[in-house]
Enzyme design. Structure first.
Site, PDB file in Angstrom:
ATOM      1  N   ASN A  10      -0.406  75.018 -49.719  1.00 44.85           N
ATOM      2  CA  ASN A  10       0.669  74.217 -49.139  1.00 44.85           C
ATOM      3  C   ASN A  10       2.053  74.813 -49.446  1.00 44.85           C
ATOM      4  O   ASN A  10       2.534  74.738 -50.581  1.00 44.85           O
ATOM      5  CB  ASN A  10       0.551  72.793 -49.702  1.00 44.85           C
ATOM      6  CG  ASN A  10       1.483  71.821 -49.036  1.00 44.85           C
ATOM      7  OD1 ASN A  10       2.604  72.178 -48.695  1.00 44.85           O
ATOM      8  ND2 ASN A  10       1.037  70.588 -48.882  1.00 44.85           N
ATOM      9  N   LYS A  13       4.772  72.482 -51.014  1.00 48.68           N
ATOM     10  CA  LYS A  13       4.640  72.279 -52.459  1.00 48.68           C
ATOM     11  C   LYS A  13       5.278  73.459 -53.207  1.00 48.68           C
ATOM     12  O   LYS A  13       5.972  73.276 -54.194  1.00 48.68           O
ATOM     13  CB  LYS A  13       3.163  72.212 -52.858  1.00 48.68           C
ATOM     14  CG  LYS A  13       2.438  70.943 -52.536  1.00 48.68           C
ATOM     15  CD  LYS A  13       1.052  71.081 -53.169  1.00 48.68           C
ATOM     16  CE  LYS A  13       0.196  69.870 -53.060  1.00 48.68           C
ATOM     17  NZ  LYS A  13      -1.074  70.042 -53.789  1.00 48.68           N
ATOM     18  N   ASP A  70      -2.783  68.703 -57.839  1.00 49.48           N
ATOM     19  CA  ASP A  70      -3.443  67.806 -56.902  1.00 49.48           C
ATOM     20  C   ASP A  70      -2.630  66.526 -56.837  1.00 49.48           C
ATOM     21  O   ASP A  70      -2.205  66.001 -57.865  1.00 49.48           O
ATOM     22  CB  ASP A  70      -4.887  67.528 -57.342  1.00 49.48           C
ATOM     23  CG  ASP A  70      -5.736  67.154 -56.147  1.00 49.48           C
ATOM     24  OD1 ASP A  70      -5.856  67.991 -55.235  1.00 49.48           O
ATOM     25  OD2 ASP A  70      -6.228  66.015 -56.083  1.00 49.48           O
ATOM     26  N   PHE A 145       6.289  66.840 -45.589  1.00 49.35           N
ATOM     27  CA  PHE A 145       4.923  67.023 -45.081  1.00 49.35           C
ATOM     28  C   PHE A 145       4.106  65.776 -45.388  1.00 49.35           C
ATOM     29  O   PHE A 145       4.573  64.849 -46.057  1.00 49.35           O
ATOM     30  CB  PHE A 145       4.282  68.269 -45.716  1.00 49.35           C
ATOM     31  CG  PHE A 145       4.022  68.134 -47.202  1.00 49.35           C
ATOM     32  CD1 PHE A 145       5.042  68.363 -48.113  1.00 49.35           C
ATOM     33  CD2 PHE A 145       2.765  67.789 -47.677  1.00 49.35           C
ATOM     34  CE1 PHE A 145       4.813  68.230 -49.481  1.00 49.35           C
ATOM     35  CE2 PHE A 145       2.518  67.661 -49.045  1.00 49.35           C
ATOM     36  CZ  PHE A 145       3.553  67.884 -49.949  1.00 49.35           C
ATOM     37  N   GLY A 146       2.865  65.774 -44.895  1.00 48.90           N
ATOM     38  CA  GLY A 146       1.905  64.727 -45.253  1.00 48.90           C
ATOM     39  C   GLY A 146       2.432  63.320 -45.005  1.00 48.90           C
ATOM     40  O   GLY A 146       2.934  62.989 -43.914  1.00 48.90           O
ATOM     41  N   ASP A 148       4.982  61.889 -46.176  1.00 51.07           N
ATOM     42  CA  ASP A 148       6.433  61.733 -46.408  1.00 51.07           C
ATOM     43  C   ASP A 148       7.106  60.766 -45.414  1.00 51.07           C
ATOM     44  O   ASP A 148       7.950  59.969 -45.829  1.00 51.07           O
ATOM     45  CB  ASP A 148       7.145  63.099 -46.355  1.00 51.07           C
ATOM     46  CG  ASP A 148       6.999  63.871 -47.663  1.00 51.07           C
ATOM     47  OD1 ASP A 148       6.581  63.260 -48.675  1.00 51.07           O
ATOM     48  OD2 ASP A 148       7.308  65.072 -47.672  1.00 51.07           O
ATOM     49  N   LYS A 168      14.556  65.122 -52.275  1.00 56.29           N
ATOM     50  CA  LYS A 168      13.174  64.759 -52.630  1.00 56.29           C
ATOM     51  C   LYS A 168      12.879  65.205 -54.069  1.00 56.29           C
ATOM     52  O   LYS A 168      12.189  64.524 -54.820  1.00 56.29           O
ATOM     53  CB  LYS A 168      12.170  65.385 -51.639  1.00 56.29           C
ATOM     54  CG  LYS A 168      10.729  64.952 -51.906  1.00 56.29           C
ATOM     55  CD  LYS A 168       9.705  65.534 -50.953  1.00 56.29           C
ATOM     56  CE  LYS A 168       8.285  65.175 -51.405  1.00 56.29           C
ATOM     57  NZ  LYS A 168       7.217  65.872 -50.662  1.00 56.29           N
TER      58      LYS A 168
END
Ligand code: ITT
Length: 196
Positions: A10, A13, A70, A145-146, A148, A168
């Site tokens: 990712n 990240k 994770d 991403f994801g 968010d 963030k």
């Protein structure tokens, strides 16, 4: 400047970690390689297993300092779902699916959790970060991403997807686990688990 490897698929990240690292005069190198990720019902076991799998399958990493991370979204009214299943649920249900599940739900409390498994000098250490917020009623924002766009932070009243990476990085679960890790890199002896 000390360098650590972040093993992740990712890129977001990695970018978050890279910015945090600069505050600690460290640098993060992105390594995108395959490794086995187990399914388990807590993030600690998953991160630890990924780290051990990498040490076993890529012995050259034993000479490096590296970490895996994770993360998951835990929704109170869904008893912590999707939690450790977040990656699969994001791929299958997506943000729309979560919003649907939450359609008539008044309790929208949720938190993000991040667990880092860091390996150096034959030892693994875990670092944990958590950020509380709520699940918004619709998607808002296009950054990040994801999950968010649906995660509204308690502090700012913005979703993570409405924040710049720098903002963030003031509030996220990941910046907390990363800061713990970078802070402790000079005193790497407590709470270790064998890497063999
Ligand atoms: P790795 O290669 O590092 O495993 P990944 O994207 O698969 O990258 P995780 O398994 O840790 O990451 O994350 C599980 C899912 O949780 C991920 O697919 C995202 O949808 C979501 N997630 C994790 N951290 C997030 C964040 O900071 N913001 C939004 N969603 C996040």
């Amino acid at each position: 400047m000390k360098e650590v490897y972040f093993i992740t698929h990712n890129k977001h990240k990695y970018e978050e970690a890279s910015e945090i690292a600069k505050n600690y005069k460290m640098s993060v190198e992105w390594v995108d390689i395959e490794y086995e990720e187990i399914q388990a019902n807590n993030l600690e076991d998953i991160a630890l297993a990924s780290c051990k799998n990498l040490i076993q399958t890529k012995p050259e990493l034993k000479k490096k300092h590296f970490f895996v991370e994770d993360a998951g979204l835990f929704i109170e009214s869904l008893n912590g779902f999707p939690g450790p299943y977040s990656a699969f649920i994001f791929q299958t249900l997506g943000n729309e699916g979560i919003l649907n599940l939450m359609k008539s739900e008044e309790n929208r409390v949720a938190y993000f959790k991040s667990v880092i498994a860091y390996f150096a000098n034959g030892k693994i250490k875990l670092f944990v970060g958590k950020t509380k917020g709520t699940i918004f009623t619709e998607k808002r924002g296009v950054k990040g991403f994801g999950f968010d766009p649906i995660f509204l932070t308690a502090d700012e009243g913005l979703t993570f997807a409405e924040m710049s990476l720098t903002t963030k990085n003031l509030y996220s679960h990941r910046q907390k686990s990363l800061r713990e890790m970078f802070t402790s890199l000079t005193t790497f002896e407590n709470k270790t688990v064998s890497g063999e």
